[in-house]
Design an enzyme around this catalytic site. Structure first.
Site, short mmCIF file in Angstrom:
data_model
loop_
_atom_site.label_atom_id
_atom_site.label_comp_id
_atom_site.label_asym_id
_atom_site.label_seq_id
_atom_site.Cartn_x
_atom_site.Cartn_y
_atom_site.Cartn_z
N HIS A 1 -11.21 -0.59 -3.49
CA HIS A 1 -11.70 -0.05 -2.22
C HIS A 1 -11.44 1.58 -2.29
O HIS A 1 -12.22 2.18 -1.52
CB HIS A 1 -10.92 -0.56 -1.16
CG HIS A 1 -9.50 -0.45 -1.01
ND1 HIS A 1 -8.70 -0.94 -1.61
CD2 HIS A 1 -9.00 0.55 -0.37
CE1 HIS A 1 -7.29 -0.18 -1.16
NE2 HIS A 1 -7.62 0.48 -0.52
N ASP A 2 -10.27 2.19 -2.53
CA ASP A 2 -9.86 3.54 -2.53
C ASP A 2 -10.97 4.23 -3.20
O ASP A 2 -11.65 5.22 -3.09
CB ASP A 2 -8.33 3.76 -2.92
CG ASP A 2 -7.54 3.87 -1.82
OD1 ASP A 2 -7.96 4.14 -0.73
OD2 ASP A 2 -6.46 3.46 -2.16
N ASP B 1 0.88 -1.38 0.17
CA ASP B 1 -0.11 0.12 -0.01
C ASP B 1 0.79 1.31 0.28
O ASP B 1 1.99 1.42 0.78
CB ASP B 1 -0.94 0.02 1.37
CG ASP B 1 -1.81 1.27 1.41
OD1 ASP B 1 -2.64 1.43 0.46
OD2 ASP B 1 -1.47 2.07 2.44
N GLU C 1 1.56 -0.33 -4.85
CA GLU C 1 0.75 0.83 -5.47
C GLU C 1 1.70 2.09 -4.93
O GLU C 1 2.34 2.21 -3.92
CB GLU C 1 -0.33 0.94 -4.34
CG GLU C 1 -1.08 2.05 -4.39
CD GLU C 1 -2.28 2.59 -3.29
OE1 GLU C 1 -2.97 3.49 -3.42
OE2 GLU C 1 -1.78 2.40 -2.29
#
Length: 593
Positions: free
Chosen positions: A382-383, A259, A292
């Site tokens: 999700h973001d 992440d 990411e």
């Protein structure tokens, strides 16, 4: 497959069970003394050695323990393999050798076969609930499920990015053995399991590190989420590298997603860690590392990382599907079809160009030399859903025909597709931001989100009080994905399944060594792209997300997909209908699309 084998990864930190005895180690360079506290036993002073504190105790698995500091504070183990209650409670000794793996010789699947399905374990019923969904996901064509973060965090409802105990699977979803059973079950179905891990910050509640190891954090810089972790220190680097290897070797995860890696203060740790993984993992086993990274740094992908989530591709697709150009979508408002063509042919859209959203700051590095499989292509995650004020999915924001055309493009490119839970049956259920914090922190989060969205025009009439309360149970419950109705859900599931079957037949065999043959815009909302696949075939996709037809050159090869029966004839006549996708596959000729 062989059964009955156990796996345990040796950690420098935490509790290491040795049958009837357990060794304990804590890096606490800021403490003058540390005691091991075990229920029913007198405190055991720990021996110091260059910032480390260690001892042994005649206890075995399932023993609850804490570390006591000179001021009397008792803290959980920062390398706890499990917690008895929550992040403030005692840690529990785990002997990982107690679990006997049923699929011990599973070697994974190669990267080109990956079709990712991102999910939140809590919304699907915990580890056991996810395991129950695996046969249906396998039937859909999913080859890898990706769990949002499971590192223990406060409460029972959280996205997972507030984790404070990176080695402890969240008890709200099940026990450590429940998690292993999920992974074992997936491997029995020839499916992989990925885990989202967070190494750029700790959550705001339950992180005690600063009280005995302030050296773990930097004082000169911070992240948007809190104190920056000091990756200049070898002990810190080792802590997180061991966490990576712990999940891969002890829990047998097939891949990790890192992440917001751009917020890790020492980027060389990423490459150092990835190289360590490649040296450590058993020969012949497929393990995948995915970034990411908002910085679009291609050099990581030319090394030991398999791929990166391609936010650029998502953002330009979102602009084309919704017309939204606020916030970071402003970077994709100008000539979005041309930008999409670049994402399809070169991966990153921003490869050193100035970003309007970032006040002209240059972003990214050249990526055209990378293979298409170095990029994870998603329409939602999700973001991109949950960070919206009301958590809307594309099913409520985009034209249904355009969205189906976009899905076809996404699933038939040689880039690696990711589907967010619920997409496969057209869920219109929102995915909200949710937490389960103590009252004081819950109030701060609630008011912070209200300040964040106060300037948005959408709240001019209703006011920010209309925002869902992240801490409310109802906010969590309303985020469970459901189909609008059974017939629609079945039709969408069949649509995704057919596309993934076509992908498996025509695209996957040629993903390795695939190369772009170029891409171009066809008007304001349409593109055509071609790839020379590694098996000598040429894949061409033409996609029109707009409301008007566009002119298109003849598309060579056999048609493997068309949005409806008329599209093939229309394209043969030089016209790509609105909201339509066509894909062909034939012998490669080396010509531009």
């Amino acid at each position: 497959m062989s059964t009955g084998q156990s796996f345990a990864y040796p950690l420098s930190f935490g509790a290491t069970s040795e049958g009837s005895r357990t060794r304990f180690a804590l890096w606490a360079p800021g403490a003058d003394a540390v005691d091991l506290v075990i229920d029913g036993m007198p405190p055991i002073p720990m021996a110091p050695a260059e910032g480390w504190w260690s001892c042994e105790a005649a206890v075995g698995a399932d023993t609850a323990y804490r570390f006591r500091l000179p001021d009397g504070t008792s803290v959980p183990d920062p390398a706890s393999r499990a917690q008895r209650d929550d992040v403030h409670g005692p840690s529990v000794v785990i002997d990982p050798r107690d679990y006997r793996w049923q699929q011990a010789d599973w070697l994974g699947r190669p990267w080109e076969e990956v079709v990712l399905y991102e999910l939140h374990p809590g919304l699907l019923g915990g580890y056991a609930g996810v395991a129950a969904q695996l046969p249906k996901l396998k039937a859909l064509g999913i080859t890898a499920v990706e769990l949002m973060p499971i590192a223990d965090c406060p409460g029972r409802r959280n996205w997972g990015y507030d984790g404070v105990l990176p080695f402890a699977p969240n008890l709200a979803y099940g026990t450590p053995d429940d998690l292993k059973r999920l992974i074992d079950r997936a491997h029995a179905l020839e499916m992989m399991v990925f885990l989202d891990v967070v190494y750029n910050h700790f959550g705001p509640d339950g992180n005690y590190l600063a009280s005995y190891a302030p050296q773990f954090f930097r004082e000169d810089i911070a992240t948007p989420w809190g104190a920056a972790i000091d990756f200049r220190r070898p002990e810190v680097r080792r802590y997180f590298t061991e966490n990576v290897l712990y999940w891969l070797m002890e829990y047998r995860f097939d891949g990790l997603r890192f992440d917001a890696a751009h917020a890790i203060t020492e980027p060389d740790w990423l490459d150092e860690m990835a190289a360590t993984v490649r040296r450590t993992v058993e020969p012949g086993r497929h393990v995948h590392l995915v970034l990411e990274h908002d910085g679009n740094i291609a050099s990581h992908l030319a090394g030991d990382f398999d791929a990166q989530w391609n936010d650029d591709a998502h953002h330009v697709m979102h602009v084309l599907l919704t017309g939204e150009t606020g916030g970071y979508y402003a970077d994709y408002a100008d000539a979005p079809a041309s930008k999409l063509a670049r994402a399809l042919s070169e991966g990153f859209i921003y490869q050193g160009e100035p970003s309007p959203h970032r006040a002209g700051e240059k972003r990214g590095t050249p990526s055209g030399m990378l293979p298409p499989s170095a990029f994870v292509f998603f329409l939602q995650n999700h973001d991109q859903i949950g960070n919206r004020a009301f958590g809307e999915r594309l099913t409520t924001l985009a034209d249904p025909g355009a969205l189906k055309a976009a899905v076809a493009l996404q699933l038939l490119t040689p880039q690696i597709p990711l589907i967010f839970m619920g997409e496969e049956y057209g869920s219109e259920t929102p995915f909200f931001f949710f937490t389960d914090h103590n009252p004081e922190l819950a109030k701060a989060v609630r008011e912070g989100r209200r300040r964040e969205f106060a300037a948005f025009a959408a709240f001019n009439d209703v006011g920010v009080e209309a925002l869902p309360d992240p801490n409310a149970v109802d906010t969590f419950e309303r985020s469970r994905p459901v189909a609008p109705d059974a017939a629609h859900g079945e039709a969408m599931f069949a649509y995704y399944r057919n596309l993934l079957d076509l992908r498996r037949q025509h695209i996957v065999p040629g993903i390795r060594a695939a190369q772009s043959m170029g891409a171009q815009a066809l008007g304001d909302a349409a593109v055509m792209a071609s790839w020379r696949l590694g098996n000598g075939r040429r894949l061409t996709i033409a996609c029109n997300l707009g409301a008007d037809a566009v002119s298109v050159a003849p598309v060579a090869g056999d048609v493997i997909f068309a949005s409806d029966p008329d599209v093939k004839a229309e394209v043969a006549a030089g016209r790509l209908p609105p909201r339509a996708t066509i894909a062909t596959c034939g012998p490669a000729e080396g010509t531009e699309p």
